[in-house]
Design a protein around this motif. Structure first.
Motif, short mmCIF file in Angstrom:
data_model
loop_
_atom_site.label_atom_id
_atom_site.label_comp_id
_atom_site.label_asym_id
_atom_site.label_seq_id
_atom_site.Cartn_x
_atom_site.Cartn_y
_atom_site.Cartn_z
N HIS A 109 0.85 -1.19 0.00
CA HIS A 109 0.00 0.00 0.00
C HIS A 109 0.88 1.23 0.00
O HIS A 109 2.10 1.13 0.10
CB HIS A 109 -0.93 -0.01 1.23
N THR B 157 2.06 1.93 11.31
CA THR B 157 1.93 3.39 11.34
C THR B 157 0.47 3.82 11.33
O THR B 157 0.17 5.02 11.26
CB THR B 157 2.65 4.05 10.15
N HIS C 274 4.82 0.71 1.01
CA HIS C 274 5.10 -0.31 2.03
C HIS C 274 4.72 -1.70 1.54
O HIS C 274 3.57 -1.95 1.17
CB HIS C 274 4.30 0.00 3.31
N GLU D 234 6.10 8.80 5.16
CA GLU D 234 5.96 8.60 6.62
C GLU D 234 7.34 8.73 7.28
O GLU D 234 7.54 9.56 8.18
CB GLU D 234 5.35 7.23 6.91
N HIS E 253 1.39 5.67 0.98
CA HIS E 253 1.08 6.89 1.72
C HIS E 253 1.59 8.04 0.86
O HIS E 253 2.67 7.93 0.26
CB HIS E 253 1.79 6.91 3.07
ZN LIG Z 1 2.04 1.87 5.44
#
Ligand SMILES: [Zn+2]
Ligand SMILES: NS(=O)(=O)c1c(F)cccc1F
Length: 258
Positions: free
Chosen positions: A92, A200, A117, A104, A94
């Motif tokens: 996935h 996270t 990730h 992140e 971010h």
């Molecule tokens: Zn993540």
């Protein structure tokens, strides 16, 4: 509390109410400060062996867009700081609403426009869920790749081309079986930061061996714009779905590179 998210009324500052571990001593992400990391010559390259999935979905779960196979297929991660084999679970993203924010993890305070990730779970557990709850930093191994704007990423194109089909929260689409996940990864997984941390997002479990690669991947401006067109559960742009850095406390960040 409204379901957790990244808005003013349900964002990272609120998460501790449902997940008190949010204020724990092994939280992620962190700012990777090069002056404070320690080279470890024992850290060998990672080996990822990904087998094409015959039945995988790409979905908008309201807080990210995620590639999710229906079941394991022997895709696994070994090597580096890992003592055992980890099974691939999902990947996935971010990202931010502009190129100055979105990742992140940070490097010396610098944010990248996005972070990818790859999530894996310790194969000594019966399932991903058990691995999350197994206690200690070896439940999951997550590979983090920074994304920066540059050339089009041909390996990610089959995924970014699907984004318009999962614009709205709760939607999903089947991923063509010829999608080559292995092609996303650099040929050698050598230069990385590694430390013990957490998920996270809620439940923020402190079960993750983090492995963040020094070399960013490139995606085109058009591919970044595709992410920025995704809508969250509140009908707003999903961009900004990143947690700010957490205190390192007395953890060490090791590097496989000098
Ligand atoms: Zn993540
Ligand atoms: N962001 S993260 O990689 O820590 C992560 C996981 F590993 C697992 C589930 C959700 C999630 F967000």
């Amino acid at each position: 509390m409204a379901p957790w998210g990244y808005e003013k009324d349900n964002g990272p500052a609120h998460w501790h109410k449902d997940c008190p571990i949010a204020n724990g001593k092994n939280q992620s992400p962190i700012d990777l400060i090069n002056g404070e990391v320690k080279y470890d010559s024992g850290l060998k390259p990672l080996t990822a062996k990904y087998v094409p999935f015959s039945d995988a979905k790409f979905l908008n779960n309201g807080h990210s867009v995620q590639f999710q196979p229906s079941a394991g297929n022997g895709s696994e991660l070994t090597g580096g700081p890992l003592a055992v084999k980890y099974n691939f679970e999902q990947f996935h993203f971010h990202w931010g609403n502009n190129d100055t924010e979105g990742s992140e993890h940070r490097v010396d305070g610098k944010m990248y426009p996005a972070e990818l990730h790859f999530v894996h779970w310790n194969s000594t557990n019966p399932s991903f869920k058990d691995a999350v709850g197994s206690g200690g930093p070896n439940g999951l191994a997550v590979l983090g790749f920074f994304l920066k704007v540059g050339a089009e990423n041909a390996a990610l194109k089959p995924i970014t081309d699907l984004i318009p089909k999962v614009k709205d929260a709760g939607t999903s689409v089947t991923v063509p079986s010829n999608f080559d996940m292995q092609a996303i990864l650099p040929a050698t997984l050598t230069d990385y930061y590694t430390y013990d941390g957490s998920l996270t997002t809620p439940p923020l479990a402190e079960c993750v061996k983090w492995i963040v690669f020094k070399q960013p991947l490139e995606v085109s401006a058009a591919q970044m714009e595709a992410f920025r067109s995704v809508i969250n559960r509140d009908g707003k742009p999903m961009g900004g779905n990143y947690r700010p850095p957490c205190p390192l406390h007395d953890r060490a960040v090791k590097t496989s590179f000098k």
